[in-house]
Enzyme design. Structure first.
Site, PDB file in Angstrom:
ATOM      1  N   SER A 132      -3.562   6.234  14.088  1.00 12.01           N
ATOM      2  CA  SER A 132      -3.930   7.480  13.431  1.00 12.01           C
ATOM      3  C   SER A 132      -4.233   8.540  14.476  1.00 12.01           C
ATOM      4  O   SER A 132      -4.741   8.229  15.566  1.00 12.01           O
ATOM      5  CB  SER A 132      -5.178   7.232  12.578  1.00 12.01           C
TER       6      SER A 132
ATOM      7  N   TYR B 295     -14.050   3.982  11.589  1.00 12.13           N
ATOM      8  CA  TYR B 295     -12.620   3.840  11.300  1.00 12.13           C
ATOM      9  C   TYR B 295     -11.803   4.212  12.539  1.00 12.13           C
ATOM     10  O   TYR B 295     -10.910   3.464  12.970  1.00 12.13           O
ATOM     11  CB  TYR B 295     -12.235   4.732  10.115  1.00 12.13           C
TER      12      TYR B 295
ATOM     13  N   GLY C   3       0.816  -1.222   0.000  1.00  8.27           N
ATOM     14  CA  GLY C   3       0.000   0.000   0.000  1.00  8.27           C
ATOM     15  C   GLY C   3       0.845   1.266   0.000  1.00  8.27           C
ATOM     16  O   GLY C   3       2.073   1.216  -0.127  1.00  8.27           O
TER      17      GLY C   3
ATOM     18  N   LYS D 135      -9.202   1.937  15.074  1.00  7.96           N
ATOM     19  CA  LYS D 135      -7.804   2.248  15.402  1.00  7.96           C
ATOM     20  C   LYS D 135      -7.627   2.334  16.917  1.00  7.96           C
ATOM     21  O   LYS D 135      -6.634   1.852  17.462  1.00  7.96           O
ATOM     22  CB  LYS D 135      -7.378   3.555  14.722  1.00  7.96           C
TER      23      LYS D 135
ATOM     24  N   ASN E 280      -9.537  12.272   0.464  1.00  2.80           N
ATOM     25  CA  ASN E 280      -8.545  13.128   1.117  1.00  2.80           C
ATOM     26  C   ASN E 280      -8.045  14.221   0.185  1.00  2.80           C
ATOM     27  O   ASN E 280      -8.092  14.098  -1.038  1.00  2.80           O
ATOM     28  CB  ASN E 280      -7.374  12.281   1.620  1.00  2.80           C
TER      29      ASN E 280
ATOM     30  N   ARG F  56      -4.262  21.425   8.676  1.00  2.00           N
ATOM     31  CA  ARG F  56      -3.858  20.067   9.054  1.00  2.00           C
ATOM     32  C   ARG F  56      -2.339  19.968   9.117  1.00  2.00           C
ATOM     33  O   ARG F  56      -1.626  20.797   8.570  1.00  2.00           O
ATOM     34  CB  ARG F  56      -4.359  19.035   8.013  1.00  2.00           C
TER      35      ARG F  56
ATOM     36  N   ASP G  98     -15.643  17.709  10.174  1.00  2.00           N
ATOM     37  CA  ASP G  98     -14.307  18.298  10.060  1.00  2.00           C
ATOM     38  C   ASP G  98     -14.051  19.309  11.171  1.00  2.00           C
ATOM     39  O   ASP G  98     -14.955  20.053  11.576  1.00  2.00           O
ATOM     40  CB  ASP G  98     -14.152  19.025   8.717  1.00  2.00           C
TER      41      ASP G  98
ATOM     42  N   ASN H  94      -6.364  -3.256  -2.024  1.00  2.00           N
ATOM     43  CA  ASN H  94      -6.297  -1.820  -2.283  1.00  2.00           C
ATOM     44  C   ASN H  94      -4.853  -1.420  -2.598  1.00  2.00           C
ATOM     45  O   ASN H  94      -4.362  -0.410  -2.120  1.00  2.00           O
ATOM     46  CB  ASN H  94      -6.828  -1.029  -1.079  1.00  2.00           C
TER      47      ASN H  94
ATOM     48  N   ASN I 115      -3.058  -8.580   0.704  1.00  2.00           N
ATOM     49  CA  ASN I 115      -4.078  -9.269  -0.102  1.00  2.00           C
ATOM     50  C   ASN I 115      -4.368  -8.489  -1.388  1.00  2.00           C
ATOM     51  O   ASN I 115      -5.212  -8.889  -2.179  1.00  2.00           O
ATOM     52  CB  ASN I 115      -5.374  -9.503   0.693  1.00  2.00           C
TER      53      ASN I 115
HETATM   54  N1  UFG Z   1     -10.618  18.975   2.074  1.00  2.00           N
HETATM   55  C1  UFG Z   1     -11.169  19.801   1.101  1.00  2.00           C
HETATM   56  N2  UFG Z   1     -11.569  19.224  -0.074  1.00  2.00           N
HETATM   57  C2  UFG Z   1     -11.436  17.875  -0.320  1.00  2.00           C
HETATM   58  C3  UFG Z   1     -10.867  17.056   0.689  1.00  2.00           C
HETATM   59  C4  UFG Z   1     -10.476  17.637   1.879  1.00  2.00           C
HETATM   60  O1  UFG Z   1     -11.304  21.007   1.282  1.00  2.00           O
HETATM   61  O2  UFG Z   1     -11.842  17.425  -1.405  1.00  2.00           O
HETATM   62  C5  UFG Z   1     -10.140  19.589   3.333  1.00  2.00           C
HETATM   63  C6  UFG Z   1     -10.843  19.064   4.581  1.00  2.00           C
HETATM   64  O3  UFG Z   1     -12.004  19.782   4.851  1.00  2.00           O
HETATM   65  C7  UFG Z   1      -9.736  19.270   5.633  1.00  2.00           C
HETATM   66  C8  UFG Z   1      -8.419  19.064   4.859  1.00  2.00           C
HETATM   67  O4  UFG Z   1      -8.769  19.267   3.488  1.00  2.00           O
HETATM   68  O5  UFG Z   1      -9.754  20.593   6.110  1.00  2.00           O
HETATM   69  C9  UFG Z   1      -7.833  17.674   5.013  1.00  2.00           C
HETATM   70  O6  UFG Z   1      -8.829  16.697   4.746  1.00  2.00           O
HETATM   71  P1  UFG Z   1      -8.438  15.160   4.510  1.00  2.00           P
HETATM   72  O7  UFG Z   1      -9.685  14.423   4.177  1.00  2.00           O
HETATM   73  O8  UFG Z   1      -7.297  15.049   3.556  1.00  2.00           O
HETATM   74  O9  UFG Z   1      -7.843  14.709   5.921  1.00  2.00           O
HETATM   75  P2  UFG Z   1      -8.530  14.677   7.351  1.00  2.00           P
HETATM   76  O10 UFG Z   1      -7.673  15.526   8.219  1.00  2.00           O
HETATM   77  O11 UFG Z   1      -9.959  14.962   7.329  1.00  2.00           O
HETATM   78  O12 UFG Z   1      -8.389  13.135   7.684  1.00  2.00           O
HETATM   79  C10 UFG Z   1      -7.120  12.577   7.898  1.00  2.00           C
HETATM   80  C11 UFG Z   1      -7.055  11.130   7.453  1.00  2.00           C
HETATM   81  C12 UFG Z   1      -7.966  10.275   8.279  1.00  2.00           C
HETATM   82  C13 UFG Z   1      -7.702  10.491   9.716  1.00  2.00           C
HETATM   83  C14 UFG Z   1      -7.758  11.973  10.054  1.00  2.00           C
HETATM   84  C15 UFG Z   1      -7.397  12.285  11.469  1.00  2.00           C
HETATM   85  O13 UFG Z   1      -7.416  11.010   6.120  1.00  2.00           O
HETATM   86  O14 UFG Z   1      -7.703   8.921   7.986  1.00  2.00           O
HETATM   87  O15 UFG Z   1      -6.832  12.670   9.230  1.00  2.00           O
HETATM   88  O16 UFG Z   1      -6.092  11.907  11.697  1.00  2.00           O
HETATM   89  F1  UFG Z   1      -8.643   9.838  10.425  1.00  2.00           F
END
Ligand code: UFG
Length: 339
Positions: free
Chosen positions: A126, A150, A12, A154, A200, A232, A296, A37, A34
């Site tokens: 995570s 999810y 992965g 974890k 993401n 983030r 979020d 993904n 496996n």
């Molecule tokens: N975002 C957008 N547009 C998109 C996708 C994301 O604006 O199409 C924004 C989100 O609102 C957020 C930031 O980009 O502000 C990051 O979002 P992600 O989905 O990339 O990441 P997250 O922080 O929401 O989630 C990540 C991991 C999860 C984990 C989480 C907490 O993907 O697996 O961090 O650690 F659970």
């Protein structure tokens, strides 16, 4: 350090980068995957990167007999466990599948390890295990909680490991709580490659850059952050991979078990990421402001101090490197998915 390591989920995104890092550090590594993904060509690509043959066990963590066969095939000094389901949205739709793969799979793996006399485990956790907080950066002692199945799996995974180690002192574990992985290997031979529309931010921006998706939805621009978009802690996947090597090194040295954040301690907004990606790919990337995404938080970044003190880990690669290596990976025609 030397030793033979089994890497579950080693084909992965984070697993393959960790394979390269462990191999470079001198470990003998075998992959268990496996391929549900993962690209089928990842082992070939890892051979190109490492210059050495790659051993792959095609096996599911839900198959105890298969796991027993893998542990009978060789003596492993430790396991790095990535094999799991990871899409937050999907976990809400099929919770039992997530609990089965992520929790039952972990129990199966630990039982197979115990039967084989292997008690060193590095676990892919995570930052999602932290309860929502307005207090950043987040230290490891912060309150835990979950807002998705999810995240629950974890958190349960961490507790399964801690309870097992409390009952049997032979176990040594490293629990690594990742913030937001980004970027790709400098060879541009491995990287993140979602088969579906990504949830993401980084893989989504990458698909806008290649033209596979028309524009980025910016989920909310009215958060209490400097530019109004979500902040983030993005960490380069090559740094993240090195964190696993250092965690394993500590266990191989006989150090105590540890739970650490792997992040940079530095927050970047959605617009910071988009602009950095535009610089990397040399073109403007269309985006539209969309409503906030449910669940979020405005801001989320980790305290990296403990990883530095305990493991000597510090992220070295910045935003530009994350975007440049991601773009190098996704823009290479030969990398388009065949598997
Ligand atoms: N975002 C957008 N547009 C998109 C996708 C994301 O604006 O199409 C924004 C989100 O609102 C957020 C930031 O980009 O502000 C990051 O979002 P992600 O989905 O990339 O990441 P997250 O922080 O929401 O989630 C990540 C991991 C999860 C984990 C989480 C907490 O993907 O697996 O961090 O650690 F659970």
């Amino acid at each position: 350090m030397t030793g033979r390591i089994l890497l579950t989920g080693g084909a992965g995104y984070i697993g393959s980068h960790t394979y390269a890092a462990l191999s470079e550090a001198g470990y003998e590594v075998e992959i268990l995957d496996n391929f549900s993904n993962a690209r089928l060509d990842v082992p070939d690509r890892l051979e190109m990167i490492t210059g050495r043959p790659v051993t792959v066990h095609r096996c599911d963590v839900l198959d105890p007999e298969g796991l027993a066969r893998v542990f009978a095939s060789n003596r492993f000094d430790g396991v790095v466990h990535f094999a799991a389901k990871k899409a937050v949205g999907e976990s809400q739709k099929i919770p039992l599948d997530y609990i089965e793969t992520n929790c039952t799979g972990l129990v199966n793996l630990m039982k197979a390890m115990r039967a084989a006399g292997c008690f060193r485990l590095v676990f892919s956790s995570s930052a999602t295990v932290y309860a929502p907080t307005l207090d950043w950066p987040i230290p490891e002692e912060a309150a835990l909680g979950y807002a998705s199945t999810y995240a629950l799996t974890k958190l349960m995974g961490e507790q399964i490991i801690r309870a097992t180690a409390e009952g049997d002192p032979r176990w040594r574990f490293g629990i690594l709580r990742y913030f937001n992985p980004a970027g790709a290997h400098p060879s541009a031979l491995i990287g993140e490659d979602p088969s579906d529309i990504p949830n993401n931010l980084m893989p989504y921006i990458a698909k806008v850059a290649t033209g596979e998706l028309p524009y980025l939805n910016v989920f909310g621009d009215d958060y209490p952050t400097p530019d109004g978009t979500g902040v983030r802690d993005y960490i380069h996947v090559v740094d993240l991979a090195r964190g696993h090597v250092l965690s394993l090194d500590a266990l191989m040295r006989g150090d105590e078990s540890h739970i650490v954040n792997l992040g940079t301690g530095q927050g970047y907004s959605v617009m910071d990421m988009l602009k950095a990606y535009e610089r990397a790919c040399g073109k403007p990337l269309p985006h539209r402001v969309a409503p906030r995404r449910e669940g979020d938080l405005a801001c989320y970044y980790g305290d990296p101090a403990k990883a530095k003190t305990l493991l000597g880990f510090q992220a070295e690669r910045g935003l530009e490197d994350m975007c440049q290596t991601s773009w190098a990976w996704v823009s290479r025609a030969s990398n388009s998915r065949q598997g």
